[in-house]
Design an enzyme around this catalytic site. Structure first.
Site, short mmCIF file in Angstrom:
data_model
loop_
_atom_site.label_atom_id
_atom_site.label_comp_id
_atom_site.label_asym_id
_atom_site.label_seq_id
_atom_site.Cartn_x
_atom_site.Cartn_y
_atom_site.Cartn_z
N HIS A 113 9.14 -41.52 11.32
CA HIS A 113 8.61 -41.36 12.64
C HIS A 113 7.95 -42.69 13.09
O HIS A 113 7.63 -43.41 12.56
CB HIS A 113 7.54 -40.30 12.46
CG HIS A 113 6.40 -40.31 13.95
ND1 HIS A 113 5.12 -40.92 13.62
CD2 HIS A 113 6.32 -39.83 14.79
CE1 HIS A 113 4.64 -40.84 14.33
NE2 HIS A 113 5.14 -40.09 15.49
N HIS A 152 6.79 -51.24 4.43
CA HIS A 152 5.19 -51.86 4.28
C HIS A 152 5.46 -53.03 4.61
O HIS A 152 4.42 -53.34 5.62
CB HIS A 152 4.35 -51.24 3.29
CG HIS A 152 3.88 -49.89 3.45
ND1 HIS A 152 2.48 -49.62 3.89
CD2 HIS A 152 4.17 -48.70 2.86
CE1 HIS A 152 2.25 -48.43 3.94
NE2 HIS A 152 3.63 -47.82 3.32
N HIS A 182 -4.88 -29.20 3.68
CA HIS A 182 -4.87 -27.78 2.88
C HIS A 182 -3.82 -28.10 1.70
O HIS A 182 -3.54 -26.98 0.86
CB HIS A 182 -4.14 -26.92 3.93
CG HIS A 182 -2.81 -26.96 4.42
ND1 HIS A 182 -2.62 -27.85 5.26
CD2 HIS A 182 -1.39 -26.33 4.15
CE1 HIS A 182 -1.22 -28.29 5.65
NE2 HIS A 182 -0.82 -27.15 5.11
N GLY A 266 3.21 -30.43 28.55
CA GLY A 266 4.24 -30.87 28.34
C GLY A 266 5.51 -30.41 28.37
O GLY A 266 5.52 -29.22 28.07
#
Length: 306
Positions: A113, A152, A182, A266
């Site tokens: 992402h 990274h 969770h 949107g």
């Protein structure tokens, strides 16, 4: 977020060019050009403006690849954008950005992402307030330490010219943001995440955002090129679908970008293009101890990769 001098046309031109460059590179890698879906909202709608979605589904390398550009404006910032800044609640806004999610077919290729964006909050009689946000993060199913270190390192190299403190700051922010409370696990191996960034003023902040956007292809494509031809079978695809379920959980429950898009009215198709094409859930399933699937849990905690 106090400097009101900014240049939206320059940001828009950069973002549109970034989308085109990434779409061209992904299409060349996959062998399938990304389709183009331009869209426009009417002046009577709650959210005004438009954008362009570049999308590939059912490709050779990418099961789904979506890259969205949008430049929209509304009369009131949605709660997801003003929760941390109550003084901005109710202000008009303009938001422009590029956001992408890539779901490769091969389970050994990680999902990725990336997002870069600019927001401007406006109020009659007051100077506009702008800020930048964005970042990129990697979500492997079968992780490789070399891939995590490479990803990274490229992120760090993109930020270091703007201050040695930015990479550790944005890396920690990413680890904390992309966390499934969770499940008590990170979404993946992290990367960088930033928001509300305008401290150095427009020019330097914009340069930093561009550095992040420009670094994406170098951060991700070498990983795909290393992993896309690795052999896999039904077991790996099943585990991939299971782990993609975690991606769905995060995006629909926690992700501020998804919430911002839906709360502001949107374009739903563009907002939800981040969803994986196939995902599943199993009741109380645990991987066999010592298996390649169990090894993933070692990576789903914050680690120093560079």
């Amino acid at each position: 977020m106090t400097d009101s001098t900014y240049d939206v046309p320059r940001v828009r031109t950069y973002l549109q060019g970034l989308q085109a460059r990434i779409a061209d590179a992904l299409g060349a890698l996959d062998g399938t050009p990304l389709a183009t879906d331009a869209w426009q909202r009417g002046p009577e709608e709650r959210l005004r403006g438009g954008g362009c979605t570049r999308i590939l589904e059912g490709g050779r390398v990418f099961e789904r690849a979506g890259i969205g550009f949008s430049d929209v404006a509304g009369d009131a910032l949605p709660p997801s954008a003003s929760a941390a800044r109550p003084q901005l609640a109710g202000r008009g806004f303009e938001a422009l950005g590029v956001s992408l999610v890539l779901h490769p077919r091969n389970p050994y290729c990680p999902t990725v992402h990336m997002n870069v964006r600019m927001l401007i909050a406006t109020k009659p009689g007051e100077a506009p307030i702008f800020w930048f946000g964005g970042g990129m993060d990697l979500t492997p199913v079968y992780p490789f330490e070399d891939d995590a270190r490479h990803f990274h390192q490229v992120c760090k190299d993109a930020l270091d010219p703007f201050g040695a403190e930015l990479y550790p700051r944005f890396k920690t922010w990413c680890d904390e943001y992309f966390f499934l409370k969770h499940r008590n696990e990170t979404r993946g191996i992290g990367g960088i995440f930033f928001d509300d960034f305008s401290e150095p003023g427009f020019e330097r902040s914009f340069e930093m955002m561009q550095s992040v956007g420009d670094a994406f292809l170098n951060a991700y494509l070498p990983i795909v090129e290393r992993r896309a031809a690795l052999p896999y079978g039904e077991r790996e695809r099943d585990f991939q679908a299971y782990r993609r379920g975690r991606y769905v959980e995060f995006n629909l429950v926690f992700d501020r970008g998804t919430l911002f898009g839906l709360q502001s009215g949107g374009r739903t198709e563009s907002i939800l293009m981040s969803m994986p094409p196939v995902a599943n859930w199993r009741y109380n399933w645990q991987p066999e101890p010592g298996s390649p699937e169990a090894r993933l849990s070692e990576f789903l905690v914050p680690r120093d990769w560079v």
